[in-house]
Write a protein that holds these residues in place. Structure first.
Motif, short mmCIF file in Angstrom:
data_model
loop_
_atom_site.label_atom_id
_atom_site.label_comp_id
_atom_site.label_asym_id
_atom_site.label_seq_id
_atom_site.Cartn_x
_atom_site.Cartn_y
_atom_site.Cartn_z
N MET A 1 75.99 36.62 27.76
CA MET A 1 76.81 35.56 27.15
C MET A 1 78.01 36.16 26.43
O MET A 1 79.14 35.73 26.59
N CYS B 1 75.62 27.92 19.81
CA CYS B 1 74.79 28.41 18.70
C CYS B 1 75.02 29.89 18.46
O CYS B 1 74.45 30.46 17.53
N GLY C 1 74.21 32.47 20.32
CA GLY C 1 73.30 33.45 20.91
C GLY C 1 71.89 33.47 20.32
O GLY C 1 71.19 34.46 20.46
N ALA D 1 69.40 31.23 21.10
CA ALA D 1 68.50 30.41 21.92
C ALA D 1 68.26 29.04 21.31
O ALA D 1 67.16 28.53 21.29
N SER D 2 69.33 28.42 20.79
CA SER D 2 69.16 27.11 20.14
C SER D 2 70.07 26.02 20.68
O SER D 2 70.11 24.94 20.11
N CYS D 3 70.82 26.30 21.76
CA CYS D 3 71.75 25.25 22.20
C CYS D 3 71.76 25.03 23.72
O CYS D 3 72.18 23.98 24.17
N CYS E 1 74.77 28.17 27.24
CA CYS E 1 75.18 29.45 27.85
C CYS E 1 74.37 29.61 29.14
O CYS E 1 74.16 30.72 29.60
#
Ligand code: HEM
Ligand code: FES
Lengths: 108, 408
Positions: free
Chosen positions: A25, A40, A42, A44-46, A49
């Motif tokens: 990313m 987010c 990077g 792992a919350s959105c 990517c």
């Protein structure tokens, strides 16, 4: 330096040089590749990517952890080769990696 | 729990703060902010340094530019969401109740955040659309014929509370009671004691719901959270309460004000109203631009160590308030920032960036989309009541307290 190619849904290709240790990313964002939003940053919350990883590289990656797995389910246009690029660490084994981008990161 | 937003004013500026970075801004009482909150945000971009120190509110830093705020939010190891209760250097008192996931840092945060991501994803929420539409129409039914309403209390306040109760699985026969509590909890006019008593009551009701779902699961968010696994264990009762209170507080006042500021903009721009009525497909883009113009929440971070940030020396324990609504007026990201421009591509900062980026943004966007669709379809051209102009409030959220509208 590790070469990574991002291919947008309309076929437009972006070849970038990535540094070992950064995320796939980050390599996209640093090179202004359109289609990797990474809202987010990077963690792992959105799921913005999201990309499809071609073989043979898909098989060379460590499998997704729980956080990534759960978040992939929130992504749009999911396929068996879907990964979150912020969770993929650049290593020499990934040289030449091809990541294809979904039509949209935010809509069906 | 949070940096002081009260009246306490520092007598002396800390030694590490250079005089040219001191700018007087009171987050809760600044008179220009109370007159027009977003115009004041714009003036902070024009008048104050990007990262300035104000002696007000206990003394803290304020960050106002998009790139600066992004750099801060992406570095949670230095800019933490864990706020100390004890003075720097002294041990913390026993950790009890924590608001989850907001008061944690990665990697712990990632584990706490994960169970919310899926139930609040755009895909999972699509099923709520019909219910939101029905609720919106019920509220419109109550004001349509009168030709006027206080948009704030008649529409903006009830809509998100009702929806929250449905989503979380709260008993809807207690809707009136809960709505009243929600209003009290976020109202500017209640005193500190009433407010904390209200919080206790809200926590009590949330606790009852959690207990009844522990006995029997339903199709709601509380049930889903009970079945989650956090770092290998199911959530404790304290953690469940931590989630519920955050969702309740995070999802009410913010949506209430985002709706109100947006509708105020339309009430003052008949041309835009007509354009959106004629072509509702423009709504999602228009909503994003309204969210940009009218950011609501600002959010604090605490320095875990000394750090030079964009050339400014910060010290361990310093607080920085990220003024997200100001970042939306940063010219380098948003040319002609005061203008409503459809089709901007630069993402706004209203939901923040980084790991804590609003987990409720899909719900907020869905609520707003459905609301504007129905409101513009059913309510004739509306305008502000010239006899009763809206009034504003500051603090962690930029807020409206009344918004009288007319359409006859
Ligand atoms: C227009 C409406 C909304 C605005 C402007 C807004 C704004 C924000 C902002 C700026 C943050 C980040 C805070 C930080 O970085 O420390 C946040 C986080 C959060 N919001 Fe929202 N929000 C809105 C609606 C909602 C809704 C509807 C919900 C409930 C479903 C919600 C629940 C949350 C939660 C739980 C967090 C914490 C996330 C985390 O720490 O990972 N918000 N919100
Ligand atoms: S950047 Fe948000 S999940 Fe990857």
């Amino acid at each position: 330096m590790v070469r990574i190619t991002f291919i947008e849904a309309d076929g437009k290709e972006h070849e970038v040089e990535a540094e070992e240790g950064q995320s796939v990313m980050q390599a996209a964002v640093n090179n202004l590749v359109p289609g990797i939003l990474a809202e987010c940053g990077g963690f792992a919350s959105c799921a913005t990517c999201h990309a499809y990883i071609d073989e043979p590289w898909l098989g060379k990656l460590p499998p997704p952890d729980v956080a990534e797995e759960g978040m992939i389910e929130c992504a749009f246009h999911v396929r068996p080769s879907s990964r979150l690029t912020c969770q993929l660490q650049v290593t020499p084994a990934l040289d030449g990696l091809v990541a294809r981008l979904p039509v949209s990161q935010t809509e069906e | 729990m949070q940096p002081d937003s009260g009246s306490h004013r520092l007598d002396t500026i800390p030694a590490h703060v250079p005089p040219e970075l001191v700018y007087d801004y009171d987050n809760a009482r600044d008179p220009r902010m109370l007159e027009d909150p977003h115009a004041r945000m714009r003036s902070l971009i024009l008048e104050a340094p990007p990262l300035f120190f104000s002696p007000c509110n206990g003394g803290q830093w304020f960050a106002t530019r998009k790139k600066l705020i992004m750099d801060i939010t992406m570095n949670p190891a230095v800019y933490s969401n864990v706020f100390r209760l004890a003075p720097e250097g002294q041990p913390e008192p026993e950790q009890g109740f924590r608001m989850l996931p907001i008061m944690t840092d990665p990697p712990e945060h990632t584990a706490y955040r994960a169970p919310l991501n899926q139930p609040l994803s755009a895909k999972s929420l699509a099923g709520l659309e019909a219910a939101i539409r029905a609720m919106t129409n019920e509220l419109i039914d109550q004001v349509l014929d009168a030709g006027r309403c206080d948009f704030f209390s008649d529409i903006a306040e009830p809509l998100p509370v009702t929806l929250f109760m449905k989503l979380a699985g709260m008993p809807t026969d207690r809707l009136v009671e809960f709505r009243h509590l929600a209003t009290q909890a976020t109202s500017a006019t209640v005193d500190h004691e009433t407010r904390s008593a209200t919080f206790k009551q809200i926590a009590g009701i949330l606790a009852e719901t959690i207990k009844s779902r522990q006995e029997k699961r339903e199709e709601d968010l509380i049930s889903r959270l009970l079945d989650a696994t956090i770092q290998g264990h199911p959530p404790t009762f304290q953690e469940m309460l931590g989630y519920s209170v955050t969702l309740f507080l995070g999802g009410l006042e913010t949506v209430v004000n985002a709706l109100s500021f947006g509708v105020r903009h339309l009430a003052r721009d008949q041309e835009l109203q007509a354009k959106l009525r004629a072509d509702p497909s423009l709504l999602p883009g228009a909503i994003e631009e309204l969210l940009r113009l009218y950011g609501i929440a600002s959010t604090p971070r605490r320095l875990t160590r000394d750090e030079v940030c964009h050339g400014v020396q910060l010290k361990q324990g310093d607080m920085v308030l990220l003024l997200l609504p100001a970042a939306n007026y940063d010219d380098t990201a948003f040319p002609n920032p005061e203008q409503f421009i459809l089709g901007r591509t630069e993402p706004h900062m209203t939901f923040n960036t980084g790991p804590h980026r609003c987990v409720g943004l899909n719900l907020a966007r869905l609520e707003m989309k459905v609301f504007y669709q129905e409101w513009l379809k059913r309510i004739p051209p509306f305008r502000l009541d010239p006899q009763a102009p809206p009034r504003f409030m500051g603090g962690f959220n930029l807020a409206i307290t009344t918004l009288p509208l007319l359409w006859k």
